[in-house]
Enzyme design. Structure first.
Site, PDB file in Angstrom:
ATOM      1  N   ALA A 157      -2.418   5.251   5.361  1.00 17.71           N
ATOM      2  CA  ALA A 157      -2.703   5.720   4.061  1.00 17.71           C
ATOM      3  C   ALA A 157      -1.999   5.165   2.797  1.00 17.71           C
ATOM      4  CB  ALA A 157      -2.949   7.191   3.922  1.00 17.71           C
ATOM      5  N   LYS A 158      -2.493   5.015   1.697  1.00 13.98           N
ATOM      6  CA  LYS A 158      -1.689   4.705   0.577  1.00 13.98           C
ATOM      7  C   LYS A 158      -0.394   5.526   0.542  1.00 13.98           C
ATOM      8  CE  LYS A 158      -5.509   2.566  -1.848  1.00 13.98           C
ATOM      9  NZ  LYS A 158      -6.674   3.145  -2.802  1.00 13.98           N
ATOM     10  N   ARG A 159      -0.498   6.768   0.841  1.00 13.22           N
ATOM     11  CA  ARG A 159       0.575   7.521   0.426  1.00 13.22           C
ATOM     12  C   ARG A 159       1.629   7.352   1.483  1.00 13.22           C
ATOM     13  NH1 ARG A 159      -3.406  10.558   2.134  1.00 13.22           N
ATOM     14  NH2 ARG A 159      -2.968  11.755   4.216  1.00 13.22           N
ATOM     15  N   SER A 160       1.515   6.490   2.431  1.00 17.34           N
ATOM     16  CA  SER A 160       2.393   6.254   3.647  1.00 17.34           C
ATOM     17  C   SER A 160       3.691   5.641   2.854  1.00 17.34           C
ATOM     18  CB  SER A 160       2.149   5.472   4.677  1.00 17.34           C
ATOM     19  OG  SER A 160       1.733   4.161   4.141  1.00 17.34           O
TER      20      SER A 160
END
Ligand code: GLU
Length: 485
Positions: free
Chosen positions: A255-258
Protein backbone atom coordinates in the site's frame (compact mmCIF):
# COMPACT_ATOMS: atom_id res chain seq x y z
CA UNK A 1 11.27 -13.18 -37.06
CA UNK A 2 9.23 -10.13 -36.22
CA UNK A 3 10.93 -7.48 -34.17
CA UNK A 4 10.06 -7.54 -30.47
CA UNK A 5 8.31 -4.35 -29.47
CA UNK A 6 7.21 -3.69 -25.92
CA UNK A 7 5.66 -0.68 -24.29
CA UNK A 8 5.48 0.89 -20.92
CA UNK A 9 2.08 2.55 -20.75
CA UNK A 10 1.70 4.47 -17.51
CA UNK A 11 -1.25 6.62 -16.59
CA UNK A 12 0.05 9.93 -15.24
CA UNK A 13 -1.74 9.69 -11.93
CA UNK A 14 1.00 10.36 -9.42
CA UNK A 15 4.11 8.71 -8.11
CA UNK A 16 5.76 5.76 -9.83
CA UNK A 17 4.89 2.74 -7.77
CA UNK A 18 7.03 -0.30 -7.39
CA UNK A 19 4.49 -2.34 -9.37
CA UNK A 20 4.57 0.11 -12.28
CA UNK A 21 8.31 0.21 -12.26
CA UNK A 22 8.44 -3.57 -12.34
CA UNK A 23 6.18 -3.64 -15.41
CA UNK A 24 8.40 -1.05 -17.07
CA UNK A 25 11.53 -2.98 -16.18
CA UNK A 26 10.23 -6.31 -17.47
CA UNK A 27 9.00 -4.70 -20.69
CA UNK A 28 12.39 -3.09 -21.11
CA UNK A 29 14.23 -6.33 -20.42
CA UNK A 30 12.08 -8.40 -22.78
CA UNK A 31 12.75 -5.93 -25.58
CA UNK A 32 16.45 -5.46 -24.93
CA UNK A 33 17.12 -9.17 -24.38
CA UNK A 34 15.85 -9.77 -27.89
CA UNK A 35 17.35 -6.64 -29.47
CA UNK A 36 13.88 -5.12 -29.77
CA UNK A 37 12.35 -1.72 -29.11
CA UNK A 38 10.96 -0.40 -25.86
CA UNK A 39 8.36 2.29 -26.20
CA UNK A 40 6.76 4.80 -23.83
CA UNK A 41 3.07 5.56 -24.25
CA UNK A 42 1.24 7.95 -21.98
CA UNK A 43 -2.27 6.75 -21.12
CA UNK A 44 -4.11 9.90 -20.15
CA UNK A 45 -7.62 9.06 -21.23
CA UNK A 46 -8.95 9.34 -17.73
CA UNK A 47 -8.64 13.09 -17.47
CA UNK A 48 -10.12 13.18 -13.99
CA UNK A 49 -7.26 11.15 -12.57
CA UNK A 50 -4.57 13.23 -14.27
CA UNK A 51 -2.08 14.64 -11.78
CA UNK A 52 0.14 17.61 -12.61
CA UNK A 53 3.80 16.69 -12.58
CA UNK A 54 3.16 12.96 -12.99
CA UNK A 55 4.56 12.89 -16.54
CA UNK A 56 7.77 14.50 -15.30
CA UNK A 57 8.06 11.78 -12.65
CA UNK A 58 7.77 9.14 -15.38
CA UNK A 59 10.55 10.71 -17.45
CA UNK A 60 12.74 11.29 -14.43
CA UNK A 61 12.33 7.72 -13.27
CA UNK A 62 13.09 6.18 -16.65
CA UNK A 63 16.17 8.36 -17.02
CA UNK A 64 17.41 7.67 -13.51
CA UNK A 65 16.93 3.92 -13.73
CA UNK A 66 18.47 3.61 -17.18
CA UNK A 67 15.29 2.21 -18.72
CA UNK A 68 15.88 4.24 -21.84
CA UNK A 69 12.95 4.17 -24.24
CA UNK A 70 13.54 3.95 -27.97
CA UNK A 71 10.30 5.69 -28.82
CA UNK A 72 7.90 7.93 -26.99
CA UNK A 73 6.36 11.38 -26.93
CA UNK A 74 9.84 12.87 -26.96
CA UNK A 75 11.29 10.40 -29.50
CA UNK A 76 9.27 9.78 -32.59
CA UNK A 77 9.73 6.34 -34.04
CA UNK A 78 6.98 6.56 -36.63
CA UNK A 79 4.17 5.20 -34.45
CA UNK A 80 3.07 8.44 -32.87
CA UNK A 81 1.40 10.25 -31.36
CA UNK A 82 2.49 8.52 -28.16
CA UNK A 83 0.05 10.26 -25.85
CA UNK A 84 -3.48 8.91 -25.91
CA UNK A 85 -5.20 12.29 -25.66
CA UNK A 86 -3.30 13.30 -28.79
CA UNK A 87 -4.10 10.03 -30.52
CA UNK A 88 -7.75 10.70 -29.77
CA UNK A 89 -7.59 13.94 -31.72
CA UNK A 90 -6.57 11.99 -34.81
CA UNK A 91 -9.95 10.23 -34.61
CA UNK A 92 -8.34 6.79 -34.44
CA UNK A 93 -10.44 5.40 -31.57
CA UNK A 94 -13.73 6.58 -33.00
CA UNK A 95 -12.85 5.16 -36.37
CA UNK A 96 -12.22 1.71 -34.92
CA UNK A 97 -15.24 1.90 -32.62
CA UNK A 98 -17.44 2.59 -35.64
CA UNK A 99 -15.88 -0.33 -37.41
CA UNK A 100 -16.97 -2.53 -34.52
CA UNK A 101 -20.48 -1.07 -34.66
CA UNK A 102 -20.64 -1.97 -38.36
CA UNK A 103 -19.60 -5.51 -37.49
CA UNK A 104 -22.25 -5.77 -34.76
CA UNK A 105 -19.54 -6.06 -32.11
CA UNK A 106 -20.37 -2.72 -30.49
CA UNK A 107 -23.33 -0.37 -30.21
CA UNK A 108 -24.31 3.14 -29.24
CA UNK A 109 -25.82 3.51 -25.80
CA UNK A 110 -27.87 6.60 -24.88
CA UNK A 111 -28.96 5.55 -21.40
CA UNK A 112 -28.83 8.37 -18.90
CA UNK A 113 -27.47 8.26 -15.37
CA UNK A 114 -30.88 7.65 -13.82
CA UNK A 115 -31.57 4.63 -15.95
CA UNK A 116 -28.10 3.20 -15.32
CA UNK A 117 -28.52 3.72 -11.60
CA UNK A 118 -31.76 1.76 -11.68
CA UNK A 119 -30.10 -1.33 -13.17
CA UNK A 120 -29.57 -4.33 -10.98
CA UNK A 121 -26.15 -4.71 -9.47
CA UNK A 122 -23.90 -7.69 -9.02
CA UNK A 123 -21.03 -8.18 -6.62
CA UNK A 124 -17.84 -8.96 -8.47
CA UNK A 125 -14.62 -9.41 -6.50
CA UNK A 126 -16.13 -7.62 -3.53
CA UNK A 127 -17.21 -4.62 -5.59
CA UNK A 128 -20.76 -3.81 -6.51
CA UNK A 129 -21.06 -3.25 -10.23
CA UNK A 130 -24.10 -2.64 -12.32
CA UNK A 131 -24.54 -4.91 -15.28
CA UNK A 132 -25.77 -3.21 -18.38
CA UNK A 133 -28.90 -4.84 -19.72
CA UNK A 134 -28.23 -4.26 -23.43
CA UNK A 135 -31.23 -1.96 -23.59
CA UNK A 136 -29.78 0.16 -26.40
CA UNK A 137 -28.78 -2.82 -28.48
CA UNK A 138 -32.47 -3.02 -29.29
CA UNK A 139 -32.62 0.44 -30.88
CA UNK A 140 -33.25 0.49 -34.60
CA UNK A 141 -30.81 2.16 -36.96
CA UNK A 142 -33.27 5.01 -37.41
CA UNK A 143 -33.67 5.53 -33.67
CA UNK A 144 -29.91 5.64 -33.22
CA UNK A 145 -29.53 8.13 -36.05
CA UNK A 146 -32.30 10.31 -34.66
CA UNK A 147 -30.61 10.37 -31.25
CA UNK A 148 -27.26 11.23 -32.79
CA UNK A 149 -28.82 13.99 -34.91
CA UNK A 150 -30.49 15.40 -31.81
CA UNK A 151 -27.09 15.59 -30.17
CA UNK A 152 -27.99 13.18 -27.37
CA UNK A 153 -24.99 12.17 -25.30
CA UNK A 154 -23.83 8.62 -25.90
CA UNK A 155 -21.24 6.02 -25.11
CA UNK A 156 -20.19 3.09 -27.29
CA UNK A 157 -20.30 -0.35 -25.70
CA UNK A 158 -18.80 -3.65 -26.63
CA UNK A 159 -21.46 -6.19 -27.60
CA UNK A 160 -20.74 -9.45 -25.86
CA UNK A 161 -23.05 -12.37 -26.62
CA UNK A 162 -24.87 -13.94 -23.70
CA UNK A 163 -23.86 -17.42 -24.74
CA UNK A 164 -20.63 -19.24 -25.37
CA UNK A 165 -17.24 -18.63 -23.87
CA UNK A 166 -14.02 -16.80 -24.61
CA UNK A 167 -10.50 -18.15 -24.20
CA UNK A 168 -7.31 -16.18 -24.07
CA UNK A 169 -3.74 -17.12 -23.44
CA UNK A 170 -1.31 -15.74 -20.90
CA UNK A 171 2.31 -16.83 -20.90
CA UNK A 172 2.28 -17.48 -17.17
CA UNK A 173 -1.31 -18.48 -16.49
CA UNK A 174 -1.82 -20.53 -19.63
CA UNK A 175 -5.23 -20.70 -21.33
CA UNK A 176 -8.03 -19.05 -19.42
CA UNK A 177 -11.64 -19.57 -20.46
CA UNK A 178 -14.56 -17.55 -19.18
CA UNK A 179 -18.27 -17.73 -19.88
CA UNK A 180 -19.40 -14.80 -21.99
CA UNK A 181 -22.36 -14.33 -19.65
CA UNK A 182 -19.82 -13.21 -17.04
CA UNK A 183 -18.48 -10.43 -19.25
CA UNK A 184 -20.20 -7.06 -19.26
CA UNK A 185 -20.77 -4.84 -22.26
CA UNK A 186 -17.95 -2.54 -21.28
CA UNK A 187 -17.73 1.02 -22.49
CA UNK A 188 -15.26 1.57 -25.31
CA UNK A 189 -15.88 5.28 -25.95
CA UNK A 190 -16.99 7.51 -23.10
CA UNK A 191 -19.52 10.33 -23.33
CA UNK A 192 -16.66 12.87 -23.39
CA UNK A 193 -15.41 11.20 -26.58
CA UNK A 194 -12.35 9.70 -24.90
CA UNK A 195 -11.73 5.99 -25.25
CA UNK A 196 -11.57 3.91 -22.09
CA UNK A 197 -8.32 2.20 -21.18
CA UNK A 198 -10.10 -1.03 -22.09
CA UNK A 199 -10.48 0.04 -25.69
CA UNK A 200 -7.43 2.23 -26.16
CA UNK A 201 -4.98 -0.44 -25.00
CA UNK A 202 -6.17 -2.77 -27.75
CA UNK A 203 -6.22 -0.21 -30.54
CA UNK A 204 -2.85 1.20 -29.52
CA UNK A 205 -1.03 -2.05 -28.90
CA UNK A 206 -2.15 -3.23 -32.33
CA UNK A 207 -1.49 -0.05 -34.28
CA UNK A 208 1.87 0.42 -32.55
CA UNK A 209 2.90 -3.13 -33.43
CA UNK A 210 3.39 -4.21 -29.83
CA UNK A 211 4.39 -7.87 -29.53
CA UNK A 212 4.54 -8.36 -25.74
CA UNK A 213 2.31 -6.82 -23.09
CA UNK A 214 3.42 -6.96 -19.46
CA UNK A 215 1.04 -5.63 -16.84
CA UNK A 216 -0.32 -6.29 -13.38
CA UNK A 217 -2.70 -9.19 -13.01
CA UNK A 218 -5.53 -6.84 -12.06
CA UNK A 219 -6.03 -6.73 -15.84
CA UNK A 220 -6.39 -10.48 -16.12
CA UNK A 221 -10.16 -10.44 -15.62
CA UNK A 222 -10.64 -7.95 -18.47
CA UNK A 223 -8.39 -9.77 -20.88
CA UNK A 224 -11.13 -11.98 -22.39
CA UNK A 225 -12.89 -8.80 -23.43
CA UNK A 226 -9.71 -7.56 -25.08
CA UNK A 227 -9.36 -10.93 -26.77
CA UNK A 228 -12.83 -10.51 -28.24
CA UNK A 229 -11.88 -7.08 -29.58
CA UNK A 230 -8.74 -8.43 -31.25
CA UNK A 231 -10.74 -11.23 -32.79
CA UNK A 232 -13.48 -8.89 -33.95
CA UNK A 233 -10.90 -6.81 -35.80
CA UNK A 234 -9.06 -9.89 -37.03
CA UNK A 235 -5.85 -8.66 -35.35
CA UNK A 236 -3.09 -10.77 -33.91
CA UNK A 237 -3.19 -10.84 -30.11
CA UNK A 238 0.10 -9.85 -28.44
CA UNK A 239 1.83 -12.14 -25.99
CA UNK A 240 0.34 -11.43 -22.58
CA UNK A 241 2.33 -11.61 -19.38
CA UNK A 242 0.29 -10.72 -16.31
CA UNK A 243 2.45 -10.20 -13.26
CA UNK A 244 1.73 -11.45 -9.76
CA UNK A 245 0.69 -9.08 -7.03
CA UNK A 246 3.36 -7.41 -4.91
CA UNK A 247 2.58 -7.68 -1.22
CA UNK A 248 4.09 -6.31 1.96
CA UNK A 249 5.60 -8.50 4.68
CA UNK A 250 2.09 -9.23 5.97
CA UNK A 251 1.00 -10.52 2.57
CA UNK A 252 -1.27 -7.53 2.03
CA UNK A 253 -1.16 -5.59 -1.21
CA UNK A 254 1.76 -3.17 -1.04
CA UNK A 255 0.00 0.00 0.00
CA UNK A 256 0.99 3.61 -0.53
CA UNK A 257 1.05 4.16 3.20
CA UNK A 258 3.81 1.55 3.57
CA UNK A 259 6.13 4.45 2.85
CA UNK A 260 8.28 2.52 0.44
CA UNK A 261 5.87 1.82 -2.34
CA UNK A 262 7.18 4.36 -4.84
CA UNK A 263 10.52 4.79 -6.54
CA UNK A 264 11.04 8.35 -5.38
CA UNK A 265 10.12 7.44 -1.79
CA UNK A 266 12.85 4.81 -1.88
CA UNK A 267 15.39 7.28 -3.25
CA UNK A 268 14.47 9.67 -0.49
CA UNK A 269 15.03 6.94 2.05
CA UNK A 270 18.59 6.60 0.82
CA UNK A 271 18.36 3.66 -1.55
CA UNK A 272 20.37 3.79 -4.75
CA UNK A 273 18.66 3.46 -8.07
CA UNK A 274 20.70 0.43 -9.23
CA UNK A 275 19.86 -1.53 -6.09
CA UNK A 276 16.17 -0.68 -6.39
CA UNK A 277 16.11 -1.92 -9.98
CA UNK A 278 18.05 -5.05 -9.07
CA UNK A 279 15.67 -5.77 -6.23
CA UNK A 280 12.53 -5.08 -8.27
CA UNK A 281 13.77 -7.42 -11.00
CA UNK A 282 13.61 -10.22 -8.44
CA UNK A 283 10.02 -9.43 -7.41
CA UNK A 284 8.53 -12.30 -9.32
CA UNK A 285 11.45 -13.29 -11.50
CA UNK A 286 14.44 -15.43 -10.65
CA UNK A 287 17.35 -16.72 -12.67
CA UNK A 288 18.18 -20.39 -12.98
CA UNK A 289 20.95 -20.24 -10.41
CA UNK A 290 20.16 -18.38 -7.23
CA UNK A 291 22.23 -15.39 -8.09
CA UNK A 292 20.91 -12.13 -6.71
CA UNK A 293 23.16 -9.25 -7.71
CA UNK A 294 22.63 -8.05 -11.29
CA UNK A 295 23.51 -4.86 -13.04
CA UNK A 296 20.96 -3.67 -15.59
CA UNK A 297 23.18 -4.99 -18.38
CA UNK A 298 23.38 -8.37 -16.68
CA UNK A 299 19.62 -8.40 -16.29
CA UNK A 300 19.26 -7.78 -20.00
CA UNK A 301 21.50 -10.73 -20.72
CA UNK A 302 19.84 -13.09 -18.26
CA UNK A 303 16.20 -12.12 -18.31
CA UNK A 304 13.83 -14.81 -19.50
CA UNK A 305 10.18 -13.93 -18.91
CA UNK A 306 9.25 -17.60 -18.86
CA UNK A 307 10.87 -17.76 -15.46
CA UNK A 308 8.47 -15.25 -13.90
CA UNK A 309 6.52 -16.82 -11.06
CA UNK A 310 2.77 -16.64 -10.58
CA UNK A 311 2.89 -16.51 -6.80
CA UNK A 312 2.68 -13.14 -5.11
CA UNK A 313 6.02 -11.40 -4.62
CA UNK A 314 6.78 -10.13 -1.14
CA UNK A 315 8.43 -6.74 -0.94
CA UNK A 316 10.94 -7.32 1.81
CA UNK A 317 12.50 -4.05 2.90
CA UNK A 318 15.12 -5.88 4.99
CA UNK A 319 16.32 -7.69 1.88
CA UNK A 320 16.35 -4.47 -0.12
CA UNK A 321 18.40 -2.81 2.61
CA UNK A 322 20.91 -5.64 2.46
CA UNK A 323 21.11 -5.39 -1.31
CA UNK A 324 21.55 -1.63 -1.12
CA UNK A 325 24.44 -2.15 1.28
CA UNK A 326 26.09 -4.43 -1.27
CA UNK A 327 25.78 -1.71 -3.92
CA UNK A 328 27.22 0.88 -1.58
CA UNK A 329 30.19 -1.35 -0.78
CA UNK A 330 30.87 -1.89 -4.47
CA UNK A 331 30.55 1.79 -5.36
CA UNK A 332 33.54 3.85 -6.45
CA UNK A 333 34.58 6.04 -3.58
CA UNK A 334 34.08 9.38 -5.32
CA UNK A 335 30.56 8.50 -6.37
CA UNK A 336 29.83 7.26 -2.89
CA UNK A 337 31.23 10.41 -1.37
CA UNK A 338 29.08 12.58 -3.60
CA UNK A 339 25.99 10.82 -2.29
CA UNK A 340 27.11 10.52 1.33
CA UNK A 341 28.35 14.08 1.77
CA UNK A 342 24.97 15.75 2.43
CA UNK A 343 24.20 13.17 5.11
CA UNK A 344 27.63 13.61 6.68
CA UNK A 345 27.40 17.36 6.57
CA UNK A 346 24.10 17.48 8.34
CA UNK A 347 25.22 14.97 10.97
CA UNK A 348 28.58 16.66 11.51
CA UNK A 349 28.44 20.41 11.05
CA UNK A 350 31.78 22.01 11.75
CA UNK A 351 35.30 21.07 10.91
CA UNK A 352 35.55 17.34 10.29
CA UNK A 353 37.49 15.35 7.77
CA UNK A 354 34.36 14.08 6.08
CA UNK A 355 36.22 12.09 3.45
CA UNK A 356 37.94 10.03 6.08
CA UNK A 357 34.70 9.47 7.92
CA UNK A 358 32.98 8.54 4.65
CA UNK A 359 35.58 5.85 4.06
CA UNK A 360 34.86 4.45 7.52
CA UNK A 361 31.12 4.12 7.01
CA UNK A 362 31.11 2.98 3.39
CA UNK A 363 31.29 -0.72 4.14
CA UNK A 364 29.01 -0.50 7.13
CA UNK A 365 25.84 1.25 6.08
CA UNK A 366 22.87 -0.20 4.23
CA UNK A 367 21.21 3.09 3.34
CA UNK A 368 22.55 6.63 3.51
CA UNK A 369 20.45 7.77 6.46
CA UNK A 370 22.24 5.11 8.54
CA UNK A 371 25.19 7.48 8.49
CA UNK A 372 23.78 9.93 11.03
CA UNK A 373 23.52 7.47 13.86
CA UNK A 374 26.87 5.93 13.04
CA UNK A 375 28.87 9.16 13.17
CA UNK A 376 27.00 11.34 15.64
CA UNK A 377 29.50 10.54 18.44
CA UNK A 378 32.20 12.51 16.60
CA UNK A 379 30.22 15.67 17.21
CA UNK A 380 29.42 14.96 20.81
CA UNK A 381 30.34 12.24 23.24
CA UNK A 382 27.07 10.56 24.17
CA UNK A 383 26.15 9.65 27.72
CA UNK A 384 27.17 6.05 28.17
CA UNK A 385 27.13 3.31 30.75
CA UNK A 386 30.35 2.14 32.42
CA UNK A 387 29.16 -1.42 31.80
CA UNK A 388 30.33 -0.86 28.24
CA UNK A 389 33.92 -1.15 29.39
CA UNK A 390 33.35 -4.77 30.25
CA UNK A 391 34.07 -7.08 27.34
CA UNK A 392 34.43 -10.79 27.91
CA UNK A 393 36.49 -11.62 24.88
CA UNK A 394 38.85 -8.70 25.34
CA UNK A 395 39.07 -9.61 29.04
CA UNK A 396 38.32 -6.08 30.12
CA UNK A 397 36.21 -4.73 32.93
CA UNK A 398 35.84 -1.45 34.81
CA UNK A 399 38.93 -2.03 36.94
CA UNK A 400 41.24 -3.02 34.08
CA UNK A 401 39.89 -0.20 31.95
CA UNK A 402 40.53 2.40 34.59
CA UNK A 403 44.09 1.19 34.94
CA UNK A 404 44.68 1.24 31.18
CA UNK A 405 43.16 4.67 30.67
CA UNK A 406 45.22 6.11 33.53
CA UNK A 407 48.38 4.64 32.05
CA UNK A 408 47.79 5.71 28.45
CA UNK A 409 46.76 9.24 29.40
CA UNK A 410 50.34 10.54 29.86
CA UNK A 411 51.40 8.78 26.66
CA UNK A 412 48.62 10.44 24.73
CA UNK A 413 49.34 13.77 26.37
CA UNK A 414 52.95 13.57 25.29
CA UNK A 415 52.00 12.46 21.77
CA UNK A 416 52.18 15.28 19.22
CA UNK A 417 51.34 13.42 16.03
CA UNK A 418 47.69 12.44 16.14
CA UNK A 419 47.63 10.59 12.86
CA UNK A 420 46.19 7.09 13.00
CA UNK A 421 49.54 5.43 12.29
CA UNK A 422 51.50 7.39 14.85
CA UNK A 423 48.89 6.84 17.55
CA UNK A 424 48.78 3.17 16.74
CA UNK A 425 52.53 2.92 17.08
CA UNK A 426 52.58 4.70 20.40
CA UNK A 427 49.84 2.51 21.82
CA UNK A 428 51.38 -0.68 20.43
CA UNK A 429 54.55 0.11 22.29
CA UNK A 430 52.52 0.37 25.47
CA UNK A 431 50.73 -2.93 24.72
CA UNK A 432 54.05 -4.64 24.21
CA UNK A 433 55.55 -3.25 27.35
CA UNK A 434 52.48 -4.30 29.33
CA UNK A 435 52.52 -7.74 27.75
CA UNK A 436 48.80 -7.86 27.11
CA UNK A 437 46.54 -8.31 24.11
CA UNK A 438 45.77 -5.39 21.80
CA UNK A 439 42.06 -5.42 22.60
CA UNK A 440 42.73 -5.16 26.30
CA UNK A 441 44.01 -1.65 25.64
CA UNK A 442 42.10 -0.61 22.55
CA UNK A 443 38.65 -1.55 23.85
CA UNK A 444 38.62 0.88 26.78
CA UNK A 445 40.18 3.63 24.69
CA UNK A 446 37.65 3.17 21.93
CA UNK A 447 34.83 3.15 24.48
CA UNK A 448 36.11 6.32 26.10
CA UNK A 449 36.54 8.28 22.87
CA UNK A 450 33.26 7.16 21.29
CA UNK A 451 30.88 6.33 24.13
CA UNK A 452 29.49 3.68 21.81
CA UNK A 453 29.37 -0.06 21.62
CA UNK A 454 29.69 -0.07 17.86
CA UNK A 455 31.78 2.38 15.90
CA UNK A 456 32.69 2.58 12.24
CA UNK A 457 36.41 2.54 13.08
CA UNK A 458 38.96 1.65 15.71
CA UNK A 459 40.26 3.74 18.62
CA UNK A 460 43.18 5.38 16.84
CA UNK A 461 41.24 6.19 13.69
CA UNK A 462 38.62 7.85 15.84
CA UNK A 463 41.24 9.86 17.72
CA UNK A 464 42.77 11.00 14.46
CA UNK A 465 39.41 12.52 13.51
CA UNK A 466 38.81 14.01 16.98
CA UNK A 467 42.27 15.47 17.32
CA UNK A 468 44.38 15.68 20.44
CA UNK A 469 42.42 18.02 22.61
CA UNK A 470 39.06 16.35 22.20
CA UNK A 471 40.54 12.85 22.48
CA UNK A 472 42.20 13.71 25.79
CA UNK A 473 39.06 15.33 27.09
CA UNK A 474 37.14 12.12 26.40
CA UNK A 475 39.79 9.87 27.95
CA UNK A 476 39.74 12.01 31.10
CA UNK A 477 35.98 11.84 31.13
CA UNK A 478 36.23 8.04 30.94
CA UNK A 479 38.61 7.96 33.87
CA UNK A 480 36.28 10.11 35.88
CA UNK A 481 33.32 7.90 35.06
CA UNK A 482 35.20 4.73 35.99
CA UNK A 483 36.47 6.25 39.20
CA UNK A 484 32.97 7.06 40.30
CA UNK A 485 31.57 3.69 39.37
N1 GLU B 1 -2.25 2.66 -18.05
C1 GLU B 1 -2.31 1.39 -17.41
C2 GLU B 1 -1.81 1.55 -15.98
O1 GLU B 1 -1.10 2.49 -15.70
C3 GLU B 1 -1.40 0.44 -18.15
C4 GLU B 1 -1.78 -0.97 -18.11
C5 GLU B 1 -1.05 -1.67 -19.24
O2 GLU B 1 0.16 -1.76 -19.18
O3 GLU B 1 -1.71 -2.07 -20.19
O4 GLU B 1 -2.16 0.75 -15.15
Amino acid sequence: MEKIRTRYAPSPTGKMHVGNLRSALYEFLIAKHAGGDFMLRIEDTDQERFVDGAIEIIYRTLAKTGLVHDEGPDKDGGYGPYVQSERMKTGIYMKYAKELIDKGEAYYCFCDKERLASLKTEVVEGKEISVYDKHCLGLSKEEVQANLDAGKPFVIRQNIPGEGSTTFHDELYGDITVENSELDDMILIKSDGFPTYNFANVVDDHTMNITHVVRGNEYLSSSPKYERLYNAFGWQVPTYIHLPLITDENHKKLAKRSGHSSFEDLLEQGFVSEAIINYIALLGWSPEDNREIFSLQELIENFDYRRISKSPAVFDIVKLRWMNGEYIKAMEFDIFYGMAEPYLRSALPGDFDLKKIAAMVKTRIEVFPDIAEMVDFFRELPEYDVAMYTHKKMKTDAVSSLEVLREVLPILEAQEDYSNDALYQALSAYVEQKGCKNGYVMWPIRTAVSGKQMTPAGATEIMEILGKEESLRRIRKGIELLQNA
